[in-house]
Design a protein around this motif. Structure first.
Motif, PDB file in Angstrom:
ATOM      1  N   GLY A 135       0.830  -1.209   0.000  1.00  0.00           N
ATOM      2  CA  GLY A 135       0.000   0.000   0.000  1.00  0.00           C
ATOM      3  C   GLY A 135       0.857   1.249   0.000  1.00  0.00           C
ATOM      4  O   GLY A 135       2.083   1.180  -0.107  1.00  0.00           O
ATOM      5  N   GLY A 136       0.183   2.406   0.139  1.00  0.00           N
ATOM      6  CA  GLY A 136       0.933   3.654   0.129  1.00  0.00           C
ATOM      7  C   GLY A 136       0.023   4.838   0.391  1.00  0.00           C
ATOM      8  O   GLY A 136      -1.099   4.701   0.896  1.00  0.00           O
ATOM      9  N   SER A 137       0.506   5.998   0.045  1.00  0.00           N
ATOM     10  CA  SER A 137      -0.247   7.237   0.255  1.00  0.00           C
ATOM     11  C   SER A 137      -0.037   8.174  -0.927  1.00  0.00           C
ATOM     12  O   SER A 137       1.090   8.234  -1.463  1.00  0.00           O
ATOM     13  CB  SER A 137       0.204   7.909   1.551  1.00  0.00           C
ATOM     14  OG  SER A 137      -0.486   9.126   1.749  1.00  0.00           O
ATOM     15  N   VAL A 138      -1.082   8.871  -1.319  1.00  0.00           N
ATOM     16  CA  VAL A 138      -0.990   9.810  -2.429  1.00  0.00           C
ATOM     17  C   VAL A 138      -1.640  11.134  -2.039  1.00  0.00           C
ATOM     18  O   VAL A 138      -2.482  11.197  -1.136  1.00  0.00           O
ATOM     19  CB  VAL A 138      -1.674   9.275  -3.707  1.00  0.00           C
ATOM     20  CG1 VAL A 138      -0.977   8.037  -4.238  1.00  0.00           C
ATOM     21  CG2 VAL A 138      -3.149   9.000  -3.447  1.00  0.00           C
ATOM     22  N   THR A 139      -1.221  12.186  -2.708  1.00  0.00           N
ATOM     23  CA  THR A 139      -1.874  13.494  -2.585  1.00  0.00           C
ATOM     24  C   THR A 139      -2.342  13.909  -3.961  1.00  0.00           C
ATOM     25  O   THR A 139      -1.994  13.286  -4.970  1.00  0.00           O
ATOM     26  CB  THR A 139      -0.904  14.548  -2.025  1.00  0.00           C
ATOM     27  OG1 THR A 139       0.206  14.674  -2.924  1.00  0.00           O
ATOM     28  CG2 THR A 139      -0.394  14.134  -0.644  1.00  0.00           C
ATOM     29  N   ALA A 140      -3.091  14.989  -3.985  1.00  0.00           N
ATOM     30  CA  ALA A 140      -3.664  15.422  -5.260  1.00  0.00           C
ATOM     31  C   ALA A 140      -2.604  15.816  -6.260  1.00  0.00           C
ATOM     32  O   ALA A 140      -2.826  15.744  -7.465  1.00  0.00           O
ATOM     33  CB  ALA A 140      -4.621  16.588  -5.035  1.00  0.00           C
TER      34      ALA A 140
END
Length: 635
Positions: A135-140
């Motif tokens: 998994g991970g994390s994203v921003t706009a």
């Protein structure tokens, strides 16, 4: 909103508090409106009808100033309410979009952080290791192809194989877009609200109304989607009336405050609401045009000021209350004025003026007076009568004095140019608009099925005639009156759709317009030195003296409505002044080009002081007493 707007702030925003503020401004606007009505309808009129002298005049002047002040307060407070309501409308929409994004994140097991970044769990299976993709994390602002190389994606720039990554990116992008849009809306509405303020002092000047017009434009710009686009301008008058009746009073107040020019001129809206909207629109137009320095704007401004004075002044000659059913500065100007409420009166007439009419002082003091006189006369026979003057189209324009300048009538080529303005295009356009208006009168009438009389004067009779010949005729019309008519393009009265016994014609003996030659006859209808209307008149009279019977039954626009052949009822009128002044005629032959023509017989039909027979007969027809008129033998 201050600082950087977070999704949590937008989520927690209590729009109900903004609506409460909007309602508060609306309440002030409503109270100002009630105060304005009490001042103008009760105090000023009572004072002017019961008190005389300098003190009474001074008091009335001060009350009228207070009336205008309350009018301004009503308008500006109404705009504040509309701006706040529109902001809430926008923010509620943004909150809904945010909620959808957060709900989607929750359903997928994603986590949305305070900064708007979205964390997603492992997903899918690595084809090499057979382990779940991390998994991970994203921003706009995270590019799609920006992940660093890993064991599962050893080549930078390749798409993350975790299917949750694209879903998380979509949610982050949606949150960023809605926050950006909300911030922009807040800035736009805040800027607009900051401009809604009055200058200090007790006088509301034309400059302040000009500023109010700019305020209205600004509010409409930011709230356009909220109100303007919801108005059924493309529907039928009946559709619009149904829409209006199903609005709450608060909703109506918002439309009246933010869209007075649309609501006030929309056929199918009740007369009281149109009048309320147009009184505000009138002041806004005065402010707008007061800063324009050209002849057309000054002429319209004179007309608008005169109408404004009449609206706020005492009733004239015992006339019923005045309603402003339409006002605008497009084209040659628009104005629709009623005396008496057409929605509650048993009898309603709508008069269309003719050639050369525009929104100016002449219209305000002349054509409006005709409607007033008609209402007063009709109410002698039935007190439930309303009379309207309808300038809802561009009548052909020309300078009447120049048209009848004798020096222009020595050259037949100038004659042809004078008549070029008298085509039927304007009448056709006007006929369609008139029928829409009349459909609105039928739609808004409270009791249903009033007795309706369509009246056309001069070129306006062509407009009414073409409206009557359109498919379905003039909506609701029971009787038609044609006065000073150059023809209707109808072969006979039956073509006007109400039955020949309900078509009435007034044609004064010395009214030159009712004796215009047909287009085919025009070139040969010159008499002596003259051409045009005067030459036609002289030619006809010479023909009669030689036993010619007065010539054809054809006028410039078809069969003479006053003729036997047309088949209408010709009511009695006065003769009017003779068209040629003998003394001036002799001077003309001696080379003195002083205008020898008197065409005032064409304008006397509605005024009992000038033509009592005609005015009384028109009043009887309008009051549904057509069987009581005095008649005159057709030509």
């Amino acid at each position: 909103m201050t600082g950087v707007l977070t999704w949590q702030q937008l989520h927690d925003l209590k729009c109900s508090e903004l609506l409460d503020a909007a309602d508060g401004w609306g309440a002030v606007s409503t109270q100002a409106d009630a105060a304005r009505d009490r001042i103008s309808d009760d105090m000023v009129r009572s004072l002017e009808t019961t008190q005389k002298g300098e003190a009474a005049t001074s008091a009335a002047t001060r009350l009228q100033r207070l009336d205008r002040n309350y009018d301004y307060i009503r308008t500006e407070c109404g705009l504040v309410r509309t701006t706040l309501s529109s902001l809430v409308y926008e923010l509620v929409g943004f909150q809904g979009q945010l909620k959808d994004a957060l709900d989607d994140a929750a359903s997928l097991g994603f986590t949305v952080a305070a900064d708007g970044s979205v964390s997603y769990p492992a997903g899918g299976q690595n084809v090499v290791t057979n382990q779940p993709n991390p998994g991970g994390s994203v921003t706009a602002d995270t590019p799609v192809l920006s992940r660093p190389p890993t064991l599962s994606t050893p080549h930078p720039g390749l798409v993350d194989p975790n299917p949750n990554r694209a879903k998380a990116q979509d949610i982050a992008d949606r949150i960023r877009r809605v926050l950006t849009a909300a911030r922009q809306a807040d800035e736009h509405f805040s800027t607009t609200l900051s401009k809604l303020k009055a200058e200090p002092g007790l006088d509301v000047t034309d400059a302040m109304w000009k500023d109010a017009a700019a305020d209205l434009a600004a509010v409409r710009k930011v709230s356009g989607d909220y109100l303007k686009k919801t108005i059924p301008t493309g529907g039928t008058p009946s559709d619009r009336h149904d829409w209006w009746t199903h609005l709450s009073q608060s909703q109506r107040d918002e439309y009246l405050a933010s869209c007075p020019d649309i609501i006030g001129n929309l056929d199918g809206i009740p007369a009281v609401a149109r009048d309320e909207a147009n009184r505000d629109n009138l002041r806004l137009l005065i402010g707008k045009l007061s800063g324009v320095d050209d002849a057309a704007a000054r002429a319209k401004l004179d007309g608008l000021r005169s109408i404004d004075w009449q609206l706020h002044g005492p009733p004239q000659d015992g006339a019923p209350p005045m309603y402003l059913l339409g006002i605008g500065d497009q084209g040659n100007g628009r104005a629709i004025v009623a005396f008496g409420n057409p929605d509650t009166s048993r009898n309603v007439s709508a008069y269309v003026p003719g050639l050369g009419t525009s929104l100016d002082k002449g219209f305000a003091e002349g054509d409006i007076k005709r409607a007033r006189k008609t209402a007063i006369g009709a109410r002698e026979y039935d007190t439930s009568s309303a009379s309207i003057v309808w300038l809802g189209y561009d009548a052909p324009q020309f300078d009447g004095a120049k048209f009848l300048d004798a020096s222009n009538y020595l050259d037949p080529t100038k004659l042809a140019k004078n008549f070029e303005v008298m085509g039927d295009h304007d009448a056709k356009v006007g006929a369609s608009a008139y029928n829409q208006f009349m459909a609105g009168i039928s739609a808004t009438h409270e009791a249903g099925d009033p007795h309706i009389t369509a009246i056309g004067h001069s070129y306006g009779s062509l407009t009414v005639g073409l409206a009557a010949q359109a498919h379905g005729g003039i909506p609701g019309a029971d009787d038609i009156i044609l006065v000073g008519s150059p023809g209707t393009e109808a072969k006979n009265a039956d073509a006007l759709g109400v039955g020949r016994d309900h078509v009435y014609v007034g044609a004064a003996k010395n009214d030159v317009v009712t004796q215009l030659p047909s287009k085919a006859e025009l070139g040969g209808a010159l008499g002596g030195y003259f051409a045009g209307p005067a030459g036609a008149y002289v030619g006809h009279k010479v023909g009669e003296s030689l036993g010619g019977g007065g010539g054809s039954d054809e006028l410039y626009f078809g069969t003479d409505p006053a003729s036997h052949e047309f088949g209408a009822k010709r009511f009695a009128t006065g003769d009017g002044p003779f068209i040629l002044d003998p003394d001036k005629l002799n001077k003309l032959k001696d080379g003195d080009f002083e205008n020898p023509f008197d065409v005032s017989a064409h304008s006397h039909y509605f005024d009992p002081d000038e033509d009592e027979q005609s005015a009384r007969n028109i009043a009887k027809i309008v009051a549904n007493r057509g069987n009581k008129i005095s008649t005159q033998e057709p030509r």
